[in-house]
Design a protein around this motif. Structure first.
Motif, mmCIF file in Angstrom:
data_model
loop_
_atom_site.group_PDB
_atom_site.id
_atom_site.type_symbol
_atom_site.label_atom_id
_atom_site.label_comp_id
_atom_site.label_asym_id
_atom_site.label_seq_id
_atom_site.Cartn_x
_atom_site.Cartn_y
_atom_site.Cartn_z
ATOM 1 N N ILE A 199 -52.426 -76.961 40.925
ATOM 2 C CA ILE A 199 -51.165 -76.487 41.499
ATOM 3 C C ILE A 199 -50.757 -77.472 42.588
ATOM 4 O O ILE A 199 -51.556 -77.781 43.483
ATOM 5 C CB ILE A 199 -51.308 -75.072 42.090
ATOM 6 N N ALA A 200 -49.526 -77.984 42.505
ATOM 7 C CA ALA A 200 -49.002 -78.906 43.505
ATOM 8 C C ALA A 200 -47.586 -78.489 43.866
ATOM 9 O O ALA A 200 -46.744 -78.288 42.989
ATOM 10 C CB ALA A 200 -49.019 -80.343 42.995
ATOM 11 N N LEU A 201 -47.324 -78.342 45.166
ATOM 12 C CA LEU A 201 -46.028 -77.908 45.683
ATOM 13 C C LEU A 201 -45.390 -79.039 46.480
ATOM 14 O O LEU A 201 -46.090 -79.903 47.017
ATOM 15 C CB LEU A 201 -46.202 -76.678 46.576
ATOM 16 N N SER A 202 -44.048 -79.016 46.580
ATOM 17 C CA SER A 202 -43.341 -80.082 47.284
ATOM 18 C C SER A 202 -42.183 -79.515 48.092
ATOM 19 O O SER A 202 -41.190 -79.057 47.515
ATOM 20 C CB SER A 202 -42.821 -81.125 46.287
ATOM 21 N N PRO A 203 -42.252 -79.544 49.432
ATOM 22 C CA PRO A 203 -41.157 -79.038 50.262
ATOM 23 C C PRO A 203 -40.090 -80.105 50.498
ATOM 24 O O PRO A 203 -40.377 -81.305 50.499
ATOM 25 C CB PRO A 203 -41.864 -78.684 51.572
ATOM 26 N N SER A 204 -38.860 -79.661 50.733
ATOM 27 C CA SER A 204 -37.756 -80.586 51.005
ATOM 28 C C SER A 204 -37.142 -80.364 52.383
ATOM 29 O O SER A 204 -36.149 -81.011 52.724
ATOM 30 C CB SER A 204 -36.669 -80.450 49.933
ATOM 31 N N SER A 205 -37.695 -79.471 53.176
ATOM 32 C CA SER A 205 -37.180 -79.198 54.513
ATOM 33 C C SER A 205 -38.325 -78.744 55.402
ATOM 34 O O SER A 205 -39.432 -78.448 54.923
ATOM 35 C CB SER A 205 -36.101 -78.113 54.471
ATOM 36 N N ALA A 243 -41.577 -76.616 54.407
ATOM 37 C CA ALA A 243 -42.930 -77.063 54.744
ATOM 38 C C ALA A 243 -43.755 -75.887 55.249
ATOM 39 O O ALA A 243 -44.946 -75.757 54.937
ATOM 40 C CB ALA A 243 -42.879 -78.174 55.791
ATOM 41 N N PHE A 244 -43.121 -75.025 56.033
ATOM 42 C CA PHE A 244 -43.798 -73.814 56.516
ATOM 43 C C PHE A 244 -44.066 -72.851 55.362
ATOM 44 O O PHE A 244 -45.204 -72.430 55.130
ATOM 45 C CB PHE A 244 -42.941 -73.139 57.584
ATOM 46 N N ASP A 245 -43.018 -72.508 54.629
ATOM 47 C CA ASP A 245 -43.145 -71.485 53.583
ATOM 48 C C ASP A 245 -44.115 -71.907 52.483
ATOM 49 O O ASP A 245 -44.926 -71.103 52.005
ATOM 50 C CB ASP A 245 -41.774 -71.193 52.969
ATOM 51 N N LEU A 246 -44.036 -73.159 52.054
ATOM 52 C CA LEU A 246 -44.877 -73.604 50.939
ATOM 53 C C LEU A 246 -46.323 -73.825 51.366
ATOM 54 O O LEU A 246 -47.233 -73.750 50.531
ATOM 55 C CB LEU A 246 -44.301 -74.861 50.302
ATOM 56 N N THR A 247 -46.553 -74.092 52.647
ATOM 57 C CA THR A 247 -47.940 -74.144 53.117
ATOM 58 C C THR A 247 -48.580 -72.767 53.030
ATOM 59 O O THR A 247 -49.726 -72.614 52.568
ATOM 60 C CB THR A 247 -48.013 -74.671 54.554
ATOM 61 N N VAL A 248 -47.851 -71.745 53.482
ATOM 62 C CA VAL A 248 -48.352 -70.376 53.337
ATOM 63 C C VAL A 248 -48.600 -70.061 51.867
ATOM 64 O O VAL A 248 -49.642 -69.492 51.494
ATOM 65 C CB VAL A 248 -47.358 -69.364 53.944
ATOM 66 N N ASN A 262 -49.880 -67.062 34.681
ATOM 67 C CA ASN A 262 -49.177 -66.694 35.914
ATOM 68 C C ASN A 262 -48.091 -67.705 36.284
ATOM 69 O O ASN A 262 -47.758 -67.858 37.458
ATOM 70 C CB ASN A 262 -50.191 -66.571 37.063
ATOM 71 N N LEU A 263 -47.539 -68.383 35.294
ATOM 72 C CA LEU A 263 -46.540 -69.415 35.560
ATOM 73 C C LEU A 263 -45.316 -68.857 36.274
ATOM 74 O O LEU A 263 -44.723 -69.535 37.116
ATOM 75 C CB LEU A 263 -46.122 -70.102 34.252
ATOM 76 N N GLU A 264 -44.911 -67.637 35.953
ATOM 77 C CA GLU A 264 -43.715 -67.079 36.593
ATOM 78 C C GLU A 264 -43.909 -66.918 38.100
ATOM 79 O O GLU A 264 -42.947 -66.994 38.867
ATOM 80 C CB GLU A 264 -43.352 -65.729 35.957
ATOM 81 N N ARG A 265 -45.140 -66.690 38.536
ATOM 82 C CA ARG A 265 -45.406 -66.584 39.972
ATOM 83 C C ARG A 265 -45.587 -67.952 40.614
ATOM 84 O O ARG A 265 -45.209 -68.164 41.779
ATOM 85 C CB ARG A 265 -46.675 -65.752 40.209
ATOM 86 N N ILE A 266 -46.160 -68.880 39.868
ATOM 87 C CA ILE A 266 -46.541 -70.173 40.441
ATOM 88 C C ILE A 266 -45.384 -71.165 40.442
ATOM 89 O O ILE A 266 -45.227 -71.938 41.400
ATOM 90 C CB ILE A 266 -47.749 -70.755 39.665
ATOM 91 N N GLN A 267 -44.572 -71.171 39.400
ATOM 92 C CA GLN A 267 -43.514 -72.167 39.271
ATOM 93 C C GLN A 267 -42.309 -71.769 40.125
ATOM 94 O O GLN A 267 -41.506 -70.914 39.755
ATOM 95 C CB GLN A 267 -43.126 -72.342 37.803
ATOM 96 N N LEU A 268 -42.168 -72.419 41.262
ATOM 97 C CA LEU A 268 -41.113 -72.134 42.224
ATOM 98 C C LEU A 268 -40.031 -73.209 42.120
ATOM 99 O O LEU A 268 -40.329 -74.404 42.045
ATOM 100 C CB LEU A 268 -41.681 -72.102 43.640
ATOM 101 N N TYR A 269 -38.775 -72.775 42.153
ATOM 102 C CA TYR A 269 -37.647 -73.707 42.081
ATOM 103 C C TYR A 269 -36.399 -72.959 42.515
ATOM 104 O O TYR A 269 -36.376 -71.725 42.584
ATOM 105 C CB TYR A 269 -37.465 -74.252 40.656
ATOM 106 N N THR A 270 -35.353 -73.713 42.826
ATOM 107 C CA THR A 270 -34.053 -73.108 43.127
ATOM 108 C C THR A 270 -33.002 -73.734 42.221
ATOM 109 O O THR A 270 -33.088 -74.923 41.878
ATOM 110 C CB THR A 270 -33.655 -73.313 44.603
ATOM 111 N N LEU A 271 -32.020 -72.930 41.854
ATOM 112 C CA LEU A 271 -30.945 -73.374 40.965
ATOM 113 C C LEU A 271 -29.614 -73.258 41.695
ATOM 114 O O LEU A 271 -29.367 -72.275 42.404
ATOM 115 C CB LEU A 271 -30.910 -72.515 39.699
ATOM 116 N N ASP A 272 -28.760 -74.250 41.496
ATOM 117 C CA ASP A 272 -27.447 -74.268 42.136
ATOM 118 C C ASP A 272 -26.388 -74.644 41.100
ATOM 119 O O ASP A 272 -26.312 -75.796 40.668
ATOM 120 C CB ASP A 272 -27.449 -75.283 43.287
#
Length: 371
Positions: A136-142, A146-151, A256-266
């Protein structure tokens, strides 16, 4: 909410504390050093421990030991140190030891440009260790992300008993932003067991995907090894024990991909062009998309927060009806390879920089408007 002006690296450190991190072992390296410096002061204030190790190999080894001892544990590094940690990241994956590794990426290879931004470690995050295992690897853009994804990284590590990588970059790590931090965060504690110590097996899931990990020192004696092991943790070469372990370790992520895969759509619905971005580059991408829409282009933005496991099904579905997918990143095309693999007939346009300079919105806009 608490309003603060905060640096990305400090947000990461404070989030680790909020998530329950009580052990940090690391070696200073630009551009991640502020995380270590901050936790060196803050961890003793909350009853935790900070150790500066002799190098990055020892750092991740100590983090694994701290986690097995019952503490939520983390280390932080950058490219050269991340390379040194790979063998023990593989050990943590094999031994199913929860821990968090932060990589604040800088320009490389080798020493490269220590104070310049890059996103050149993304493939290393997935394939840096040898052998087959999920990650599992996460990447913050703000700073707030950085706070939320560390938690979230700590929660994922505990939920799925696995190392989790937080792939920051120098821009996010060193920028300062006004952030509103929550007074409390949702924290997942390590599940225990109610079976007697004589009945406990550290790698027996009992029909679940993730077996409970009881800390050393609690009267539960068990073995941990980097070899393939049986339910007791002792080495095995039996195929009927190796294959079920492999299937379970991959299943605990894939189910558990639905819980793990985080993204935003615009504004992706009806878009003819899709921009897929992550990390600091997503900030430039957002500005480019706004400029393109002002020129009446139908452009949608997908900001990836989870890089691995890669959201194959999500992007494949979003790409239906899209003519072009633009992938900007501060490397020579690492995540673009995954996008090309899954978007079908859509043309993929890469926008790349690996010279230590931040991607600009106009570079991305040019790719959006290219015919």
């Amino acid at each position: 909410m608490t309003v603060r002006l905060m640096q990305g690296n400090i947000a990461c450190a404070e989030a680790a504390l909020a998530a329950g991190c009580r052990f940090y072992a690391g070696y200073p390296i630009t551009p991640s050093s502020e995380i270590a410096e901050h936790l060196a002061r803050r961890l003793p204030e909350v009853g935790g421990a900070y150790i500066q190790m002799e190098d990055e190999i020892a750092s991740i080894a100590a983090v694994i030991g701290g986690s097995v001892g019952g503490l939520k544990a983390m280390t932080a590094t950058s490219g050269p140190g991340f390379s040194l940690m790979q063998e023990n990241i593989g050990y943590a994956a094999m031994a199913e030891v929860p821990c968090v590794v932060v990589d604040v990426q800088r320009t490389g290879p080798s020493t490269g440009l220590p104070t310049s931004p890059a996103q050149g470690d993304m493939m290393q995050a997935r394939w840096g260790t040898h052998g087959d295992h999920p990650i599992i690897a996460l990447s913050p853009s703000s700073v707030r992300e950085a706070f939320d994804l560390t938690v979230q990284a700590f929660n994922f590590a505990e939920a799925y008993r696995t190392p989790v990588l937080l792939m920051m970059d120098e821009v996010v790590g060193h920028m300062r932003e006004r952030v509103e931090l929550p007074e409390q965060v949702s924290v997942l504690e390590r599940p225990g067991t109610d079976v007697p110590s004589d009945w406990y097996y550290p790698y027996e899931a009992g029909g679940a995907d993730v077996p409970p990990l009881v800390p050393f020192g609690m009267g539960f004696r068990y073995h941990i090894t980097g070899l393939f092991h049986d339910r007791s943790g002792f080495p095995t070469e039996r195929v009927d024990e190796i294959n079920p372990w492999l299937q379970r370790v991959f299943a605990k992520i894939e189910r558990n991909l639905e819980r793990i895969q985080l993204y935003t759509l615009d504004e992706v619905e009806g878009a003819r062009t899709l921009v897929v971005a992550y990390g600091a580059t997503a900030r430039a991408a957002r500005h480019a998309v706004l400029m393109a829409r002002a020129r009446r282009h139908k452009v949608g933005l997908v900001k990836l927060q989870t890089i691995w496991p890669f959201p194959v099904d999500v992007l494949a579905e979003l790409a239906h009806g899209v003519r072009t997918v633009v992938v900007p990143e501060m490397n020579l095309g690492q995540i673009a390879l995954e996008v090309e693999r899954v978007v079908g007939r859509a043309k993929v346009r890469r926008v790349n920089r690996a010279d230590g300079q931040m991607m600009t919105p106009h570079e991305i806009l040019t790719a959006i408007e290219e015919h």
